[in-house]
Design a protein around this motif. Structure first.
Motif, PDB file in Angstrom:
ATOM      1  N   TRP A   9     -38.665   4.440  48.415  1.00  0.00           N
ATOM      2  CA  TRP A   9     -39.111   4.288  49.807  1.00  0.00           C
ATOM      3  C   TRP A   9     -39.190   5.613  50.550  1.00  0.00           C
ATOM      4  O   TRP A   9     -38.657   5.779  51.624  1.00  0.00           O
ATOM      5  CB  TRP A   9     -38.199   3.272  50.520  1.00  0.00           C
ATOM      6  N   ASP A  10     -39.892   6.539  49.946  1.00  0.00           N
ATOM      7  CA  ASP A  10     -40.284   7.792  50.594  1.00  0.00           C
ATOM      8  C   ASP A  10     -41.387   8.385  49.752  1.00  0.00           C
ATOM      9  O   ASP A  10     -41.252   8.453  48.520  1.00  0.00           O
ATOM     10  CB  ASP A  10     -39.115   8.799  50.644  1.00  0.00           C
ATOM     11  N   ALA A  11     -42.463   8.833  50.373  1.00  0.00           N
ATOM     12  CA  ALA A  11     -43.544   9.432  49.593  1.00  0.00           C
ATOM     13  C   ALA A  11     -44.422  10.332  50.457  1.00  0.00           C
ATOM     14  O   ALA A  11     -44.549  10.130  51.670  1.00  0.00           O
ATOM     15  CB  ALA A  11     -44.408   8.352  48.941  1.00  0.00           C
ATOM     16  N   VAL A  12     -45.012  11.308  49.790  1.00  0.00           N
ATOM     17  CA  VAL A  12     -46.078  12.133  50.358  1.00  0.00           C
ATOM     18  C   VAL A  12     -47.239  12.078  49.379  1.00  0.00           C
ATOM     19  O   VAL A  12     -47.027  12.101  48.155  1.00  0.00           O
ATOM     20  CB  VAL A  12     -45.622  13.595  50.542  1.00  0.00           C
ATOM     21  N   GLY A  13     -48.459  11.980  49.898  1.00  0.00           N
ATOM     22  CA  GLY A  13     -49.607  11.949  49.005  1.00  0.00           C
ATOM     23  C   GLY A  13     -50.917  12.036  49.753  1.00  0.00           C
ATOM     24  O   GLY A  13     -50.952  12.298  50.963  1.00  0.00           O
ATOM     25  N   THR A  14     -51.997  11.795  49.009  1.00  0.00           N
ATOM     26  CA  THR A  14     -53.353  11.897  49.549  1.00  0.00           C
ATOM     27  C   THR A  14     -54.038  10.533  49.501  1.00  0.00           C
ATOM     28  O   THR A  14     -53.947   9.827  48.487  1.00  0.00           O
ATOM     29  CB  THR A  14     -54.169  12.919  48.736  1.00  0.00           C
ATOM     30  N   VAL A  15     -54.721  10.187  50.578  1.00  0.00           N
ATOM     31  CA  VAL A  15     -55.440   8.911  50.650  1.00  0.00           C
ATOM     32  C   VAL A  15     -56.642   8.935  49.707  1.00  0.00           C
ATOM     33  O   VAL A  15     -57.486   9.835  49.779  1.00  0.00           O
ATOM     34  CB  VAL A  15     -55.899   8.619  52.099  1.00  0.00           C
ATOM     35  N   GLU A  16     -56.688   7.947  48.814  1.00  0.00           N
ATOM     36  CA  GLU A  16     -57.785   7.840  47.848  1.00  0.00           C
ATOM     37  C   GLU A  16     -58.837   6.821  48.282  1.00  0.00           C
ATOM     38  O   GLU A  16     -60.031   7.036  48.099  1.00  0.00           O
ATOM     39  CB  GLU A  16     -57.231   7.436  46.481  1.00  0.00           C
ATOM     40  N   GLU A  17     -58.381   5.684  48.825  1.00  0.00           N
ATOM     41  CA  GLU A  17     -59.293   4.631  49.296  1.00  0.00           C
ATOM     42  C   GLU A  17     -58.651   3.950  50.485  1.00  0.00           C
ATOM     43  O   GLU A  17     -57.424   3.993  50.663  1.00  0.00           O
ATOM     44  CB  GLU A  17     -59.544   3.578  48.207  1.00  0.00           C
ATOM     45  N   ILE A  18     -59.483   3.276  51.306  1.00  0.00           N
ATOM     46  CA  ILE A  18     -58.951   2.526  52.445  1.00  0.00           C
ATOM     47  C   ILE A  18     -59.479   1.089  52.419  1.00  0.00           C
ATOM     48  O   ILE A  18     -60.576   0.828  51.929  1.00  0.00           O
ATOM     49  CB  ILE A  18     -59.287   3.190  53.801  1.00  0.00           C
ATOM     50  N   GLY A  19     -58.668   0.154  52.943  1.00  0.00           N
ATOM     51  CA  GLY A  19     -59.068  -1.245  53.021  1.00  0.00           C
ATOM     52  C   GLY A  19     -60.098  -1.488  54.100  1.00  0.00           C
ATOM     53  O   GLY A  19     -60.364  -0.625  54.944  1.00  0.00           O
ATOM     54  N   ASP A  20     -60.645  -2.692  54.127  1.00  0.00           N
ATOM     55  CA  ASP A  20     -61.749  -2.998  55.044  1.00  0.00           C
ATOM     56  C   ASP A  20     -61.324  -3.043  56.508  1.00  0.00           C
ATOM     57  O   ASP A  20     -62.162  -2.938  57.401  1.00  0.00           O
ATOM     58  CB  ASP A  20     -62.394  -4.331  54.646  1.00  0.00           C
ATOM     59  N   LYS A  21     -60.008  -3.182  56.785  1.00  0.00           N
ATOM     60  CA  LYS A  21     -59.537  -3.187  58.173  1.00  0.00           C
ATOM     61  C   LYS A  21     -58.837  -1.878  58.553  1.00  0.00           C
ATOM     62  O   LYS A  21     -58.362  -1.724  59.685  1.00  0.00           O
ATOM     63  CB  LYS A  21     -58.582  -4.360  58.398  1.00  0.00           C
ATOM     64  N   ALA A  22     -58.749  -0.939  57.626  1.00  0.00           N
ATOM     65  CA  ALA A  22     -58.041   0.321  57.881  1.00  0.00           C
ATOM     66  C   ALA A  22     -58.909   1.253  58.720  1.00  0.00           C
ATOM     67  O   ALA A  22     -60.080   1.468  58.405  1.00  0.00           O
ATOM     68  CB  ALA A  22     -57.668   0.981  56.568  1.00  0.00           C
ATOM     69  N   MET A  23     -58.324   1.785  59.792  1.00  0.00           N
ATOM     70  CA  MET A  23     -59.082   2.640  60.699  1.00  0.00           C
ATOM     71  C   MET A  23     -58.374   3.956  61.032  1.00  0.00           C
ATOM     72  O   MET A  23     -58.945   4.824  61.677  1.00  0.00           O
ATOM     73  CB  MET A  23     -59.353   1.891  62.008  1.00  0.00           C
ATOM     74  N   LEU A  24     -57.110   4.096  60.610  1.00  0.00           N
ATOM     75  CA  LEU A  24     -56.314   5.255  61.020  1.00  0.00           C
ATOM     76  C   LEU A  24     -56.518   6.467  60.122  1.00  0.00           C
ATOM     77  O   LEU A  24     -56.286   7.598  60.541  1.00  0.00           O
ATOM     78  CB  LEU A  24     -54.827   4.884  61.029  1.00  0.00           C
ATOM     79  N   PHE A  25     -56.952   6.242  58.860  1.00  0.00           N
ATOM     80  CA  PHE A  25     -57.071   7.325  57.897  1.00  0.00           C
ATOM     81  C   PHE A  25     -58.400   7.260  57.152  1.00  0.00           C
ATOM     82  O   PHE A  25     -59.067   6.232  57.153  1.00  0.00           O
ATOM     83  CB  PHE A  25     -55.919   7.260  56.869  1.00  0.00           C
ATOM     84  N   LYS A  26     -58.736   8.381  56.512  1.00  0.00           N
ATOM     85  CA  LYS A  26     -59.931   8.436  55.660  1.00  0.00           C
ATOM     86  C   LYS A  26     -59.550   9.081  54.329  1.00  0.00           C
ATOM     87  O   LYS A  26     -58.473   9.690  54.200  1.00  0.00           O
ATOM     88  CB  LYS A  26     -61.041   9.224  56.337  1.00  0.00           C
ATOM     89  N   LYS A  27     -60.391   8.952  53.357  1.00  0.00           N
ATOM     90  CA  LYS A  27     -60.160   9.553  52.037  1.00  0.00           C
ATOM     91  C   LYS A  27     -59.898  11.047  52.195  1.00  0.00           C
ATOM     92  O   LYS A  27     -60.615  11.738  52.931  1.00  0.00           O
ATOM     93  CB  LYS A  27     -61.376   9.323  51.146  1.00  0.00           C
ATOM     94  N   GLY A  28     -58.867  11.528  51.528  1.00  0.00           N
ATOM     95  CA  GLY A  28     -58.533  12.958  51.583  1.00  0.00           C
ATOM     96  C   GLY A  28     -57.438  13.317  52.564  1.00  0.00           C
ATOM     97  O   GLY A  28     -56.910  14.427  52.518  1.00  0.00           O
ATOM     98  N   ASP A  29     -57.079  12.394  53.464  1.00  0.00           N
ATOM     99  CA  ASP A  29     -56.001  12.685  54.421  1.00  0.00           C
ATOM    100  C   ASP A  29     -54.665  12.819  53.699  1.00  0.00           C
ATOM    101  O   ASP A  29     -54.376  12.080  52.752  1.00  0.00           O
ATOM    102  CB  ASP A  29     -55.901  11.570  55.471  1.00  0.00           C
ATOM    103  N   HIS A  30     -53.852  13.758  54.169  1.00  0.00           N
ATOM    104  CA  HIS A  30     -52.520  13.986  53.590  1.00  0.00           C
ATOM    105  C   HIS A  30     -51.513  13.206  54.435  1.00  0.00           C
ATOM    106  O   HIS A  30     -51.430  13.399  55.646  1.00  0.00           O
ATOM    107  CB  HIS A  30     -52.201  15.478  53.602  1.00  0.00           C
ATOM    108  N   VAL A  31     -50.742  12.332  53.814  1.00  0.00           N
ATOM    109  CA  VAL A  31     -49.912  11.385  54.562  1.00  0.00           C
ATOM    110  C   VAL A  31     -48.491  11.341  54.009  1.00  0.00           C
ATOM    111  O   VAL A  31     -48.216  11.786  52.895  1.00  0.00           O
ATOM    112  CB  VAL A  31     -50.519   9.960  54.522  1.00  0.00           C
ATOM    113  N   PHE A  32     -47.582  10.792  54.838  1.00  0.00           N
ATOM    114  CA  PHE A  32     -46.217  10.509  54.371  1.00  0.00           C
ATOM    115  C   PHE A  32     -45.723   9.221  55.007  1.00  0.00           C
ATOM    116  O   PHE A  32     -46.185   8.814  56.062  1.00  0.00           O
ATOM    117  CB  PHE A  32     -45.281  11.697  54.586  1.00  0.00           C
ATOM    118  N   TYR A  33     -44.768   8.574  54.327  1.00  0.00           N
ATOM    119  CA  TYR A  33     -44.338   7.242  54.767  1.00  0.00           C
ATOM    120  C   TYR A  33     -43.089   6.825  54.005  1.00  0.00           C
ATOM    121  O   TYR A  33     -42.726   7.418  52.979  1.00  0.00           O
ATOM    122  CB  TYR A  33     -45.452   6.212  54.532  1.00  0.00           C
TER     123      TYR A  33
END
Length: 337
Positions: free
Chosen positions: A67-91
């Protein structure tokens, strides 16, 4: 893709306490995003679930935790609006779903933030769960405010732990509180002072130790260790109309009636509540992580990374769990992919 999980709760030195296996990459739908993971960190919740989730039976499919990660967005779901492919994220993720011990992970974008830009991937991976927990207990549960609470006293029980290490910094650097933290070893005492604690006291004689710092009582107490063990001390030390918060799991009943005379409020914090119950304000974790990232980039907060292990393998994950289970680690342990 490669994933690491377990089918049976075993001691960490057992060969199959973690096993590597191949898993299909599932495309995201709805609010989910697919993240290619670059680094993860290990928290006490990881080994507690590993030790208990498959105690009495062998699971049909390996359970994936983390339950901790850093990575890059590869794809987004049909309702996802906060990120795009290539964004660097953590959660920190959602405890009801597969965790981050895999090369790609589906995660709801509403509990994901943009990763800090001015610290390393490993330093960022160390922080989501502990930072969210510390932030939520201080600001969402206890509702502390830098304008009205500046100068008040706070006792942080478990100052050198993962959550305590962030709570010290938030309490000192954002809220302007007088911070008293507990630690007992020379290295953990020094760690707490380095992070900003005004005083460090020994938890073994908590009431007298706090009073020896010049405080007969304190305005706020947060417990990151064991609410049962420290309950009587907290009742004795909290000021009238004070606030107590805890993240620990009581093994015995807590007598809240002891707080009535002082009109003291008590607050639970679980970082997974918003995602578990899909609360109306679930997106608040996205906003908190973005704030946290800005604080790291501004050097207002420092990462609590202490140990980095290179390579996503079952053996390396076992080593990370072994370190955490020893109870002697300071700061966070991160596994880089």
């Amino acid at each position: 893709m490669k994933a690491i999980g377990f089918k049976k709760s075993l001691p960490i030195n057992e060969a199959e306490s973690f096993i590597e296996f191949e898993k299909e990459i599932v495309p995201p739908t709805g609010h989910d995003i697919l993240v290619k993971i670059e680094a993860i960190s290990i928290n006490p919740v990881d080994y507690k679930i590993r030790q208990g989730a498959a105690k009495d039976n062998i699971l049909n499919e390996p359970k994936i935790i983390g339950w901790d990660a850093v990575g890059t967005v590869e794809e987004i779901g049909d309702k996802a609006m906060l990120f795009k492919k290539g964004d660097h994220v953590f959660y920190a993720g959602d405890i009801t779903k597969d965790g981050s011990n895999q090369e790609y992970q589906l995660v709801d974008e509403r509990i994901v933030g943009f990763a800090p830009k001015k610290i390393s991937v490993a330093e960022a991976a160390a922080m989501p769960l502990t930072a969210l927990t510390a932030y939520e207990i201080l600001f969402d549960r206890l509702r502390l405010d830098p304008e009205k609470d500046k100068g008040k006293s706070i006792l942080i029980i478990g100052g050198a732990g993962g959550v305590g290490s962030v709570a010290i910094q938030l309490a000192k650097n954002i809220l302007g509180l007088h911070v008293i933290a507990t630690a007992s070893r020379p290295d953990t005492i020094e760690w707490c002072k380095k992070l900003g604690a005004d005083s460090v006291v020994n938890h073994k004689d908590l009431v007298n130790e706090v009073r020896n710092t010049g405080f007969d009582s304190v305005d706020i107490i947060v417990d990151f260790v064991d609410v049962n063990q420290y309950w009587d001390a907290m009742v004795a030390l909290i000021k009238p109309q004070g606030k107590i918060g805890s993240i620990s799991d009581p093994t015995e009943q807590v007598n809240l009636r002891q707080l009535k005379g002082k009109s003291v409020s008590f607050h639970w914090e679980l970082m997974f509540t918003r995602s578990m119950f899909q609360t109306d304000d679930m997106i608040e974790q996205h906003h908190i992580l973005n704030k946290i990232a800005q604080l790291f980039d501004a050097r207002t907060l420092q990462s609590t990374l202490n140990t980095t292990i290179e390579g996503f393998t079952a053996d390396n994950l076992k080593e990370a769990h072994r370190l955490l289970e020893s109870g002697k680690t300071i700061g966070k342990v991160v596994l880089k992919f």
